[in-house]
Design a protein around this motif. Structure first.
Motif, PDB file in Angstrom:
ATOM      1  N   PHE A  73     -31.448  18.343  69.009  1.00 51.26           N
ATOM      2  CA  PHE A  73     -31.687  19.019  70.356  1.00 51.26           C
ATOM      3  C   PHE A  73     -30.577  18.336  71.395  1.00 51.26           C
ATOM      4  CE2 PHE A  73     -33.456  18.548  74.479  1.00 51.26           C
ATOM      5  CZ  PHE A  73     -33.676  19.934  74.732  1.00 51.26           C
ATOM      6  N   ASP A  74     -30.304  17.072  71.229  1.00 49.63           N
ATOM      7  CA  ASP A  74     -29.321  16.648  71.986  1.00 49.63           C
ATOM      8  C   ASP A  74     -28.067  17.182  71.700  1.00 49.63           C
ATOM      9  OD1 ASP A  74     -28.801  14.305  73.814  1.00 49.63           O
ATOM     10  OD2 ASP A  74     -28.002  12.999  72.275  1.00 49.63           O
ATOM     11  N   GLU A  75     -27.338  17.241  70.544  1.00 47.16           N
ATOM     12  CA  GLU A  75     -26.074  18.021  70.146  1.00 47.16           C
ATOM     13  C   GLU A  75     -26.291  19.377  70.846  1.00 47.16           C
ATOM     14  OE1 GLU A  75     -25.971  17.470  66.012  1.00 47.16           O
ATOM     15  OE2 GLU A  75     -25.750  15.393  66.220  1.00 47.16           O
ATOM     16  N   LEU A 133     -14.877  11.714  87.223  1.00 46.38           N
ATOM     17  CA  LEU A 133     -15.779  11.538  87.761  1.00 46.38           C
ATOM     18  C   LEU A 133     -17.197  11.001  86.920  1.00 46.38           C
ATOM     19  CD1 LEU A 133     -16.117  14.875  90.104  1.00 46.38           C
ATOM     20  CD2 LEU A 133     -15.855  12.363  90.877  1.00 46.38           C
ATOM     21  N   GLY A 134     -17.084  10.968  85.643  1.00 47.74           N
ATOM     22  CA  GLY A 134     -17.895  10.582  84.664  1.00 47.74           C
ATOM     23  C   GLY A 134     -19.141  11.718  84.576  1.00 47.74           C
ATOM     24  N   ILE A 135     -18.815  12.830  85.014  1.00 49.24           N
ATOM     25  CA  ILE A 135     -19.888  13.905  84.738  1.00 49.24           C
ATOM     26  C   ILE A 135     -20.443  14.242  83.126  1.00 49.24           C
ATOM     27  CG2 ILE A 135     -20.398  16.527  85.441  1.00 49.24           C
ATOM     28  CD1 ILE A 135     -18.329  16.531  87.669  1.00 49.24           C
ATOM     29  N   LYS A 136     -21.560  14.014  83.029  1.00 48.88           N
ATOM     30  CA  LYS A 136     -22.015  14.294  81.584  1.00 48.88           C
ATOM     31  C   LYS A 136     -23.081  15.214  81.699  1.00 48.88           C
ATOM     32  CE  LYS A 136     -22.834  10.474  79.640  1.00 48.88           C
ATOM     33  NZ  LYS A 136     -23.398   8.971  79.126  1.00 48.88           N
ATOM     34  N   TYR A 137     -23.621  15.667  80.605  1.00 53.18           N
ATOM     35  CA  TYR A 137     -24.745  16.381  80.171  1.00 53.18           C
ATOM     36  C   TYR A 137     -25.978  15.868  80.590  1.00 53.18           C
ATOM     37  CZ  TYR A 137     -25.611  14.681  75.617  1.00 53.18           C
ATOM     38  OH  TYR A 137     -25.957  13.876  74.579  1.00 53.18           O
ATOM     39  N   THR A 138     -26.297  14.467  80.644  1.00 59.62           N
ATOM     40  CA  THR A 138     -27.404  14.041  80.602  1.00 59.62           C
ATOM     41  C   THR A 138     -27.177  12.615  81.283  1.00 59.62           C
ATOM     42  OG1 THR A 138     -29.371  13.136  79.350  1.00 59.62           O
ATOM     43  CG2 THR A 138     -27.061  12.861  78.276  1.00 59.62           C
ATOM     44  N   ASP A 139     -28.169  12.190  81.832  1.00 57.66           N
ATOM     45  CA  ASP A 139     -28.362  10.776  82.388  1.00 57.66           C
ATOM     46  C   ASP A 139     -28.542   9.705  81.463  1.00 57.66           C
ATOM     47  OD1 ASP A 139     -30.710  11.460  82.103  1.00 57.66           O
ATOM     48  OD2 ASP A 139     -31.453  10.844  84.055  1.00 57.66           O
ATOM     49  N   GLN A 140     -28.598   9.943  80.311  1.00 57.76           N
ATOM     50  CA  GLN A 140     -29.044   8.892  79.099  1.00 57.76           C
ATOM     51  C   GLN A 140     -27.595   8.333  78.783  1.00 57.76           C
ATOM     52  OE1 GLN A 140     -31.477   9.347  75.636  1.00 57.76           O
ATOM     53  NE2 GLN A 140     -31.641  11.674  76.320  1.00 57.76           N
ATOM     54  N   LYS A 141     -27.692   6.878  78.849  1.00 54.87           N
ATOM     55  CA  LYS A 141     -26.519   6.064  78.460  1.00 54.87           C
ATOM     56  C   LYS A 141     -26.218   6.181  77.087  1.00 54.87           C
ATOM     57  CE  LYS A 141     -27.809   3.091  82.343  1.00 54.87           C
ATOM     58  NZ  LYS A 141     -28.596   4.184  82.773  1.00 54.87           N
TER      59      LYS A 141
END
Length: 198
Positions: A73-75, A133-141
């Motif tokens: 799901f994460d991928e 900016l470090g924009i990522k698809y999730t806020d998980q580290k």
């Protein structure tokens, strides 16, 4: 020695066990083995080792289930997010280039090849800017892999709950609750057992 004496040495023991005697020997052997196992189990710490091995097995099982439920799901979520960002970036650049060039207000005209080069450069620079900016698809580290799933399973059982990693699927959330219902008492019983060990 006579021939009969030699035969007597190799003949089977003349006395036959009765059924009662055989049963009695079985009970004595069982009792001695049982006492030996009890001694090893209680006196030499096999009880503690077995409980810890049960916890390790429980952790590996939980990590495998969490990895199975969450990693795919994460991928998928990351792939969909990247595709969406690329589409939005392309749309933005395709709307921006006509506003900047080939505009009668600005009186600045370029050829189609130059327009493609400008669009490519804008896409590249916007992509670099997004990475800065470090924009990522999730806020998980951290991402879901087996060892991070193991860390998550351990934080659930020990009630630490770092919050670096959490399930995103409904099945993962439900399994977390079920896993905690059995895992937390298991850890507490192991801690209790180890606290009483002399």
């Amino acid at each position: 020695m006579c021939e009969g004496g030699v035969k007597a040495l190799f003949l089977p023991y003349p006395t036959q066990f009765t059924e009662f005697q055989a049963h009695h020997v079985q009970e004595v052997v069982r009792a001695e083995v049982g006492e030996g196992l009890k001694r090893v189990y209680h006196d030499y710490g096999l009880k503690h080792i077995m409980l810890i091995l049960l916890l390790v097995l429980y952790q590996f099982l939980g990590a495998a289930v969490f990895y199975y439920l969450e990693a795919g799901f994460d991928e998928d979520k990351e792939r969909n997010w990247n595709e969406s960002i690329a589409e939005n970036r392309t749309l933005f650049v395709s709307q921006l280039v006509p506003l900047m060039f080939n505009n009668s207000e600005l009186l600045f005209y370029i050829t189609p090849e130059q327009g493609q080069r400008v669009a490519g450069n804008l896409t590249l620079y916007i992509s670099r800017y997004e990475k800065q900016l470090g924009i990522k698809y999730t806020d998980q580290k951290i991402k879901w892999d087996f060892w991070n799933a193991m860390l998550y399973a351990q934080t659930i059982c020990t009630t630490i709950g770092y919050g670096h990693l959490y399930p995103s699927t409904n099945f993962g959330r439900v399994f977390t609750m079920i896993y905690a219902i059995f895992g937390i008492p298991l850890v507490l019983s192991i801690l209790d057992d180890l606290g009483e060990w002399n």
